[in-house]
Design a protein around this motif. Structure first.
Motif, PDB file in Angstrom:
ATOM      1  N   PRO A   6       9.365  21.972  -8.320  1.00  0.00           N
ATOM      2  CA  PRO A   6      10.779  21.611  -8.471  1.00  0.00           C
ATOM      3  C   PRO A   6      11.606  22.194  -7.334  1.00  0.00           C
ATOM      4  CG  PRO A   6       9.865  22.228 -10.581  1.00  0.00           C
ATOM      5  CD  PRO A   6       8.808  22.534  -9.564  1.00  0.00           C
ATOM      6  N   GLY A   7      12.575  21.418  -6.854  1.00  0.00           N
ATOM      7  CA  GLY A   7      13.435  21.848  -5.763  1.00  0.00           C
ATOM      8  C   GLY A   7      12.979  21.378  -4.395  1.00  0.00           C
ATOM      9  N   GLU A   8      11.721  20.981  -4.275  1.00  0.00           N
ATOM     10  CA  GLU A   8      11.213  20.503  -2.991  1.00  0.00           C
ATOM     11  C   GLU A   8      11.705  19.088  -2.689  1.00  0.00           C
ATOM     12  OE1 GLU A   8       6.757  21.980  -3.486  1.00  0.00           O
ATOM     13  OE2 GLU A   8       7.298  21.764  -1.368  1.00  0.00           O
ATOM     14  N   ARG A   9      11.623  18.735  -1.410  1.00  0.00           N
ATOM     15  CA  ARG A   9      11.977  17.389  -0.939  1.00  0.00           C
ATOM     16  C   ARG A   9      10.687  16.603  -0.725  1.00  0.00           C
ATOM     17  NH1 ARG A   9      16.236  15.257   2.360  1.00  0.00           N
ATOM     18  NH2 ARG A   9      15.531  13.623   3.785  1.00  0.00           N
ATOM     19  N   VAL A  10      10.720  15.306  -1.062  1.00  0.00           N
ATOM     20  CA  VAL A  10       9.507  14.501  -0.913  1.00  0.00           C
ATOM     21  C   VAL A  10       9.856  13.115  -0.391  1.00  0.00           C
ATOM     22  CG1 VAL A  10       9.605  13.713  -3.317  1.00  0.00           C
ATOM     23  CG2 VAL A  10       7.438  13.643  -2.078  1.00  0.00           C
ATOM     24  N   THR A  11       8.966  12.568   0.429  1.00  0.00           N
ATOM     25  CA  THR A  11       9.123  11.208   0.936  1.00  0.00           C
ATOM     26  C   THR A  11       7.857  10.421   0.614  1.00  0.00           C
ATOM     27  OG1 THR A  11      10.601  11.885   2.723  1.00  0.00           O
ATOM     28  CG2 THR A  11       9.476   9.770   2.967  1.00  0.00           C
ATOM     29  N   LEU A  12       8.045   9.292  -0.048  1.00  0.00           N
ATOM     30  CA  LEU A  12       6.943   8.412  -0.416  1.00  0.00           C
ATOM     31  C   LEU A  12       7.000   7.163   0.455  1.00  0.00           C
ATOM     32  CD1 LEU A  12       7.241   8.607  -4.320  1.00  0.00           C
ATOM     33  CD2 LEU A  12       6.085  10.180  -2.747  1.00  0.00           C
ATOM     34  N   THR A  33       0.849  -1.186   0.000  1.00  0.00           N
ATOM     35  CA  THR A  33       0.000   0.000   0.000  1.00  0.00           C
ATOM     36  C   THR A  33       0.888   1.241   0.000  1.00  0.00           C
ATOM     37  OG1 THR A  33      -1.721  -1.167   1.230  1.00  0.00           O
ATOM     38  CG2 THR A  33      -1.824   1.251   1.197  1.00  0.00           C
ATOM     39  N   GLN A  34       0.756   2.048  -1.039  1.00  0.00           N
ATOM     40  CA  GLN A  34       1.573   3.251  -1.171  1.00  0.00           C
ATOM     41  C   GLN A  34       0.784   4.483  -0.730  1.00  0.00           C
ATOM     42  OE1 GLN A  34       3.355   1.804  -5.382  1.00  0.00           O
ATOM     43  NE2 GLN A  34       4.233   3.734  -4.644  1.00  0.00           N
ATOM     44  N   SER A  35       1.506   5.414  -0.124  1.00  0.00           N
ATOM     45  CA  SER A  35       0.878   6.671   0.263  1.00  0.00           C
ATOM     46  C   SER A  35       1.884   7.811   0.123  1.00  0.00           C
ATOM     47  CB  SER A  35       0.368   6.582   1.709  1.00  0.00           C
ATOM     48  OG  SER A  35       1.422   6.330   2.604  1.00  0.00           O
ATOM     49  N   PRO A  36       1.395   9.023  -0.189  1.00  0.00           N
ATOM     50  CA  PRO A  36      -0.003   9.293  -0.541  1.00  0.00           C
ATOM     51  C   PRO A  36      -0.330   8.779  -1.939  1.00  0.00           C
ATOM     52  CG  PRO A  36       1.333  11.235  -0.904  1.00  0.00           C
ATOM     53  CD  PRO A  36       2.253  10.196  -0.307  1.00  0.00           C
ATOM     54  N   GLY A  37      -1.593   8.852  -2.313  1.00  0.00           N
ATOM     55  CA  GLY A  37      -1.980   8.432  -3.645  1.00  0.00           C
ATOM     56  C   GLY A  37      -1.523   9.416  -4.700  1.00  0.00           C
ATOM     57  N   PHE A  42       3.255  -5.507  -6.863  1.00  0.00           N
ATOM     58  CA  PHE A  42       3.497  -4.066  -6.958  1.00  0.00           C
ATOM     59  C   PHE A  42       2.505  -3.305  -6.086  1.00  0.00           C
ATOM     60  CE2 PHE A  42       6.530  -3.586 -10.412  1.00  0.00           C
ATOM     61  CZ  PHE A  42       6.396  -4.762 -11.145  1.00  0.00           C
ATOM     62  N   GLY A  43       2.919  -2.132  -5.633  1.00  0.00           N
ATOM     63  CA  GLY A  43       1.989  -1.203  -5.032  1.00  0.00           C
ATOM     64  C   GLY A  43       1.157  -0.534  -6.104  1.00  0.00           C
ATOM     65  N   GLN A  44       0.126   0.197  -5.678  1.00  0.00           N
ATOM     66  CA  GLN A  44      -0.804   0.803  -6.637  1.00  0.00           C
ATOM     67  C   GLN A  44      -0.253   2.086  -7.257  1.00  0.00           C
ATOM     68  OE1 GLN A  44      -0.843   1.430  -3.461  1.00  0.00           O
ATOM     69  NE2 GLN A  44      -1.940   3.330  -2.993  1.00  0.00           N
ATOM     70  N   GLY A  45       0.851   2.596  -6.701  1.00  0.00           N
ATOM     71  CA  GLY A  45       1.500   3.781  -7.268  1.00  0.00           C
ATOM     72  C   GLY A  45       1.180   5.063  -6.521  1.00  0.00           C
ATOM     73  N   THR A  46       2.136   5.988  -6.562  1.00  0.00           N
ATOM     74  CA  THR A  46       1.955   7.359  -6.081  1.00  0.00           C
ATOM     75  C   THR A  46       2.206   8.285  -7.256  1.00  0.00           C
ATOM     76  OG1 THR A  46       2.581   6.988  -3.766  1.00  0.00           O
ATOM     77  CG2 THR A  46       2.900   9.202  -4.650  1.00  0.00           C
TER      78      THR A  46
END
Lengths: 107, 120
Positions: free
Chosen positions: A15-21, A5-9, A98-102
């Motif tokens: 651009p330039g921001e940091r992200v965690t999936l 299960t992936q989050s968030p959907g 596989f997860g459903q994707g983000t």
């Protein structure tokens, strides 16, 4: 079957921001055999991370993977315009799922 | 350079058959496992089948077991997917992928895919 299960959907960032999936498994992923893939619009997926934390050949060090057991994360340090698209996690320790994707959109 | 080229997709009626091919270039064919992964229109990824480097070991998703057969020919550096009793829900882009290792691992190289449409 191990369900991922992936989050968030979906998320919208600049651009330039940091992200965690996040990718959460319904049971322990054997040997941390967890991979992350990126699919740009209209393209085939591309391997980013394998075995939870190892970068694939040619992948920028902006991408990092971590986690073990049932909880895994993919972090992108600074978003580049080419990073937008869909990210999938995959476990290959017990069969393959596989997860459903983000989906990551440009803000 | 590793390259995987799929072919054989197209329009087929429900209940019909189709064979996909994947020609491999740029690596020692027998050293690596191969797989098929599909993606229905607008949907996520679904693993379909895998085969070991020698071709001796094969694995199938429950959704295709008994209908699809994966195989490989080392003399042609080519992998195949024989698809029988096709259903509407088999409609998807089918990707040929290489595995990291002989019979395991993540999917380190992908082809561009071939579209299979099952419709009357």
């Amino acid at each position: 079957e191990i369900v991922l299960t992936q989050s968030p959907g979906t998320l919208s960032l600049s651009p330039g921001e940091r992200v965690t999936l996040s990718c959460r498994a319904s049971q322990d992923v054997s040997n941390n055999y967890l991979a992350w893939y990126h699919q740009a619009p209209g393209q085939a997926p591309r391997l980013l991370i394998y075995r939870a934390s190892y970068r694939a050949t040619g992948i920028s060090d902006r991408f990092s993977g971590s986690g073990s057991g049932t909880d895994f994360t993919l972090t992108i340090a600074r978003l580049d315009p080419e990073d937008f698209g869909v990210f999938f996690c995959q476990q290959y320790g017990t069969s393959i799922t596989f997860g459903q994707g983000t989906r990551l959109d440009i803000k | 350079e590793v390259e995987l080229l799929e072919s054989g997709g197209g329009l087929v009626q429900p209940g019909g058959s189709l064979t996909l091919s994947c020609a491999a270039f740029g690596f020692t064919f027998n050293f690596f496992g191969l797989s098929w992964v599909r993606q229905a229109p607008g949907k996520g990824l679904e693993w379909v089948s895998s085969i070991s480097g020698s071709g001796r070991d094969t694995y199938d998703a429950d959704s295709v077991k008994g209908r699809f057969t994966i195989s490989r020919d080392s003399s042609k550096n080519t992998m195949f997917l024989q698809m029988n009793s096709l259903r509407a829900e088999d409609t998807a882009v089918y990707y040929c992928v290489r595995r990291e290792n002989y019979n395991s691992g993540s999917f380190d190289y992908w082809g561009q895919g071939t579209l299979v449409t099952v419709s009357s």
